[in-house]
Design an enzyme around this catalytic site. Structure first.
Site, PDB file in Angstrom:
ATOM      1  CD  GLU A 235      -1.172  25.976   7.884  1.00  0.00           C
ATOM      2  OE1 GLU A 235      -0.315  26.714   8.456  1.00  0.00           O
ATOM      3  OE2 GLU A 235      -1.729  24.878   8.390  1.00  0.00           O
TER       4      GLU A 235
ATOM      5  N   GLY B  37       1.956  20.242  14.450  1.00  0.00           N
ATOM      6  CA  GLY B  37       1.083  21.849  14.612  1.00  0.00           C
ATOM      7  C   GLY B  37       0.449  21.756  15.832  1.00  0.00           C
ATOM      8  N   GLY B  38      -0.687  21.660  16.026  1.00  0.00           N
ATOM      9  CA  GLY B  38      -1.534  21.906  17.111  1.00  0.00           C
ATOM     10  C   GLY B  38      -0.950  21.279  18.489  1.00  0.00           C
TER      11      GLY B  38
ATOM     12  CG  ASN C 207       4.445  24.804  11.608  1.00  0.00           C
ATOM     13  OD1 ASN C 207       4.850  25.820  12.042  1.00  0.00           O
ATOM     14  ND2 ASN C 207       3.759  24.270  10.689  1.00  0.00           N
ATOM     15  CD1 TRP C 208       5.878  25.458  18.176  1.00  0.00           C
ATOM     16  CD2 TRP C 208       6.266  27.225  19.287  1.00  0.00           C
ATOM     17  NE1 TRP C 208       6.523  25.228  19.237  1.00  0.00           N
ATOM     18  CE2 TRP C 208       6.833  26.311  20.001  1.00  0.00           C
ATOM     19  CE3 TRP C 208       6.142  28.610  19.610  1.00  0.00           C
ATOM     20  CZ2 TRP C 208       7.646  26.350  20.938  1.00  0.00           C
ATOM     21  CZ3 TRP C 208       6.966  28.949  20.839  1.00  0.00           C
ATOM     22  CH2 TRP C 208       7.671  27.733  21.473  1.00  0.00           C
ATOM     23  CE  LYS C 209       0.302  24.733  11.272  1.00  0.00           C
ATOM     24  NZ  LYS C 209      -0.654  23.821  10.875  1.00  0.00           N
TER      25      LYS C 209
ATOM     26  N   GLY D 235      -4.458  20.021  10.764  1.00  0.00           N
ATOM     27  CA  GLY D 235      -5.548  20.914  11.635  1.00  0.00           C
ATOM     28  C   GLY D 235      -6.872  20.338  11.541  1.00  0.00           C
TER      29      GLY D 235
ATOM     30  CB  SER E 202      -4.408  15.267  12.675  1.00  0.00           C
ATOM     31  OG  SER E 202      -5.186  16.561  12.313  1.00  0.00           O
TER      32      SER E 202
ATOM     33  CG  HIS F 282       3.342  24.239   6.230  1.00  0.00           C
ATOM     34  ND1 HIS F 282       2.035  24.703   6.227  1.00  0.00           N
ATOM     35  CD2 HIS F 282       3.369  23.374   7.348  1.00  0.00           C
ATOM     36  CE1 HIS F 282       1.241  23.929   6.851  1.00  0.00           C
ATOM     37  NE2 HIS F 282       2.096  23.259   7.728  1.00  0.00           N
TER      38      HIS F 282
ATOM     39  CD  GLU G 263       3.036  19.351   7.515  1.00  0.00           C
ATOM     40  OE1 GLU G 263       2.987  18.907   8.824  1.00  0.00           O
ATOM     41  OE2 GLU G 263       2.826  20.248   7.104  1.00  0.00           O
TER      42      GLU G 263
HETATM   43  P1  PGA Z   1      -1.255  20.034  12.728  1.00  0.00           P
HETATM   44  O1  PGA Z   1      -0.421  20.665  11.902  1.00  0.00           O
HETATM   45  O2  PGA Z   1      -0.500  19.071  13.709  1.00  0.00           O
HETATM   46  O3  PGA Z   1      -2.197  20.892  13.582  1.00  0.00           O
HETATM   47  O4  PGA Z   1      -2.403  19.010  11.911  1.00  0.00           O
HETATM   48  C1  PGA Z   1       0.709  20.211  11.343  1.00  0.00           C
HETATM   49  C2  PGA Z   1       1.511  21.174  10.422  1.00  0.00           C
HETATM   50  O5  PGA Z   1       0.800  22.098   9.786  1.00  0.00           O
HETATM   51  O6  PGA Z   1       2.512  21.103  10.189  1.00  0.00           O
END
Ligand code: PGA
Length: 250
Positions: free
Chosen positions: A98, A234-235, A9-11, A174, A213, A96, A168
């Site tokens: 967010e 994510g990251g 997930n590149w956001k 993050g 993470s 998600h 999640e």
């Molecule tokens: P993260 O994000 O790996 O940076 O914690 C995961 C996500 O939000 O899908």
């Protein structure tokens, strides 16, 4: 045997040009890493056209990070499931944390999105998870159960067969604070049990991904758990080496 999935997930990161470079690096590295892992990349909308073109015929599938809750019309700024699917995209992340937190996505809206995704042939990656406060006050089970009951339980068996779930925990996204492998397994088993109540043996086949993470150095321990079928990353999905290093955790 359930599918093993590593989805990135590149956001809201990378320009389209950088995104293409990233996918090319993943493709280059995948020869040595791929094995039985199904890799999915979920770049921003602006990259989808180019990314679906360069991944066609490869081992990488493409997902979007969201889709509109209406089919078409006067909804300025929205992107429909039909538009996304028409580019050759196969998956869509929905719910998600967010999106729930910053854009007020409710179960009602998510139901509409899931139905539009299915109507256009997209496979939803539906996200659930509790906040730190909910975990600490012991509400985590009720919160996740409600996120499943209010959205997933409306699906037909046929739709449910094509669903991917991502657990999640919000406090792990993050933050560098990863859930322990045991905490992940405990919740994944709970999710599967909850789904079994409605979908019986079909729930045995549902891939449940862990997200929050995940890095190359913790993936192996988490993926080794019986109800963890992969990760939503994510990251670490923004570096080809890390993304593939996570896949190597299987
Ligand atoms: P993260 O994000 O790996 O940076 O914690 C995961 C996500 O939000 O899908």
């Amino acid at each position: 045997m359930r599918k093993q999935i590593v989805a990135g997930n590149w956001k809201m990161n990378t320009t389209p040009e950088q995104g293409v470079e990233l996918v090319k690096s993943i493709l280059k590295g995948i020869g040595t890493h791929c094995g039985s892992v199904n890799y999915i990349v979920c770049p921003p909308y602006t990259h989808l056209s180019e990314v679906t073109k360069i991944t066609r015929g490869t081992n990488i599938r493409v997902g979007a990070q969201n889709c509109a809750d209406e089919a078409k019309g006067a909804y300025t700024g929205e992107v429909s499931a039909e538009m996304i699917a028409s580019l050759g995209v196969d998956y869509v992340i929905l719910g998600h944390s967010e999106r729930r937190q910053y854009y007020g996505e409710t179960s009602e809206k998510l139901n509409k999105r899931l139905n539009l995704a299915y109507a256009n042939g997209l496979v939803p990656i539906y996200c659930v998870g509790e906040t730190l406060e909910e975990r600490e006050s012991g509400k985590l089970w009720d919160v996740v159960k409600a996120q499943l009951e209010e959205v997933v339980f409306g699906l037909t068996d046929e739709q449910f067969r094509k669903l991917i779930i991502a657990y999640e925990p919000v406090w792990a996204i993050g933050t560098g604070k990863v859930a322990t492998a045991d905490q992940a397994q405990e919740m994944h088993a709970f999710i599967r049990k909850t789904l079994t109540v409605k979908y019986k043996e079909l729930a045995d086949k549902t891939p449940i991904l862990y997200g929050g993470s995940v890095k190359p150095d913790n993936a192996k321990e988490i993926f080794a758990k019986p109800d963890v079928d992969g990760g939503l990353i994510g990251g670490a999905a923004l570096k080809a080496e890390d993304f593939l290093g996570i896949g190597a955790g299987f």
